[in-house]
Design an enzyme around this catalytic site. Structure first.
Site, PDB file in Angstrom:
ATOM      1  N   TYR A 165     -59.343 -49.940  70.963  1.00 62.49           N
ATOM      2  CA  TYR A 165     -58.280 -48.941  70.925  1.00 62.49           C
ATOM      3  C   TYR A 165     -57.008 -49.592  70.383  1.00 62.49           C
ATOM      4  CZ  TYR A 165     -61.265 -46.141  74.054  1.00 62.49           C
ATOM      5  OH  TYR A 165     -62.307 -45.435  74.621  1.00 62.49           O
ATOM      6  N   GLY A 167     -62.111 -31.132  75.437  1.00 66.23           N
ATOM      7  CA  GLY A 167     -62.616 -30.768  74.117  1.00 66.23           C
ATOM      8  C   GLY A 167     -61.714 -31.142  72.958  1.00 66.23           C
ATOM      9  N   ARG A 168     -61.082 -32.319  73.054  1.00 71.23           N
ATOM     10  CA  ARG A 168     -60.170 -32.780  71.998  1.00 71.23           C
ATOM     11  C   ARG A 168     -59.106 -31.717  71.708  1.00 71.23           C
ATOM     12  NH1 ARG A 168     -62.933 -37.378  70.520  1.00 71.23           N
ATOM     13  NH2 ARG A 168     -65.200 -37.231  70.624  1.00 71.23           N
ATOM     14  N   PHE A 188     -59.097 -28.470  72.261  1.00 75.10           N
ATOM     15  CA  PHE A 188     -59.520 -27.068  72.155  1.00 75.10           C
ATOM     16  C   PHE A 188     -59.402 -26.349  73.503  1.00 75.10           C
ATOM     17  CE2 PHE A 188     -62.079 -27.930  68.152  1.00 75.10           C
ATOM     18  CZ  PHE A 188     -61.383 -27.019  67.373  1.00 75.10           C
ATOM     19  N   THR A 222     -57.224 -26.395  75.894  1.00 77.49           N
ATOM     20  CA  THR A 222     -55.870 -26.490  76.422  1.00 77.49           C
ATOM     21  C   THR A 222     -55.065 -25.290  75.943  1.00 77.49           C
ATOM     22  OG1 THR A 222     -54.838 -27.654  74.551  1.00 77.49           O
ATOM     23  CG2 THR A 222     -56.028 -29.006  76.158  1.00 77.49           C
TER      24      THR A 222
END
Length: 330
Positions: free
Chosen positions: A56, A206-207, A209, A211
């Site tokens: 990361y 969901g990355r 989606f 929210t």
């Protein structure tokens, strides 16, 4: 804050962790100040699990966490700290589970984090040049060395988990799992429960989606991961926004943030399921943490399933390149 156990004999931790890829990851780096603010808010909310990896930001996420521990030394004893290794930048060998490589990578992570051990060390991607039993044996030696208290794997099949567990207790398996990615329910959720392994769910909203503020198409196209990901490419992107509008409408009706519903739904899947959303925004963190504070009724769970039934998502979760490494098992 709801709690769970990290592995069959591990410590009790919050049933919610912070995924630190957002500090230096796929969706743009956060500043040190923003990252520290998120970690401060996690600590204040009773979040006791931090998840990072050596890739990361090429170590930047670990360095940021290390600087936070340096500024808050008492926090180290309060937190279960996890990191990962096994992904390389060598184009000839993208994944390396050699025992020497894993230990050297862990040593480097410990230096960046400023600690003498981690609580959980994952193989980030299973390297098929080795058997699961062989890799698990290498991980067991790292436990014996005192450099990690427990070990895990990321993105493996249930059959691989069973084989690895025959050699060494596997405390956790990390997998993408959410209302938009439900493949773990076809064996991984069940196998983890049977073996006492914690299922650590990354990308639980969901990355974005799942929210109230999903990525715009323009923003998705500005980020390396999403611009080529099938779910963010038209016409799938527009179809996925339309589909998840149903969840946002339901969240409004219930009176909770959409992200909170997504987290609460995951926690309802089992006491051994531990979501680790990532964020660099404390306001969004509060919405995510809210999901640990609510218990969805059976009626609410039914309404969520009606809004987003199994298989609703348009497009695969990875493209062909992104699928290199994760094990498909169904």
């Amino acid at each position: 804050m709801k709690t769970t156990r990290l592995g069959p004999d591990g410590p009790e931790v919050s049933q919610f962790g912070i995924g630190a890829m957002s500090f230096a990851g796929l969706y743009g780096d956060a500043t040190v100040e923003e990252s520290h603010a998120v970690l401060d808010a996690c600590r204040n909310a009773g979040v006791t699990h931090i998840d990072t990896a050596n890739v990361y930001g090429n170590g930047r996420s670990e360095e940021i966490i290390g600087s936070w521990f340096a500024a808050n030394p008492a926090a180290r004893d309060e937190m279960a700290l996890a990191t990962k290794a096994g992904i390389t930048r060598d184009p000839k060998r993208r994944f390396n589970n050699d025992a020497e490589h894993l230990e050297a990578s862990l040593d480097q992570s410990l230096e960046r984090l400023g600690v003498d051990h981690v609580d959980l060390f994952y193989v980030h991607r299973y390297d098929r040049a080795h058997s699961p039993e062989e890799v698990a044996g290498s991980l067991k030696r790292l436990i014996d060395s005192g450099k990690t208290k427990a070990v895990g794997f990321s993105e493996i099949a249930p059959s691989t988990l069973r084989r690895a567990s025959s050699e060494c207790p596997i405390a956790a398996v990390q997998s993408e799992y959410s209302l938009s990615t439900r493949a773990p329910e076809l064996g991984l959720v069940q196998t983890c429960a049977e073996l006492g392994t914690t299922l650590v769910a990354f990308s639980p909203v969901g990355r974005a989606f799942l929210t109230d503020d999903p990525f715009s198409f323009e923003r998705a196209q500005s980020m390396a991961f999403t611009k080529s990901n099938p779910r963010f490419i038209e016409p799938n992107y527009t179809a996925n926004i339309s589909a998840t509008d149903r969840l946002r409408a339901l969240a409004t009706e219930i009176g909770e943030p959409t992200a909170a519903l997504a987290i609460a739904w995951l926690i309802s899947r089992g006491d051994h399921v531990l979501p680790i959303p990532g964020t660099k925004n404390t306001a969004h963190l509060a919405e995510l943490v809210r999901g640990t504070e609510i218990t969805l009724s059976e009626d609410a769970l039914d309404e969520i399933d009606k809004a987003l039934p199994v298989g609703w998502a348009h497009g695969d979760r990875y493209n062909a390149t992104q699928w290199e490494g994760p094990e498909r098992f169904c």
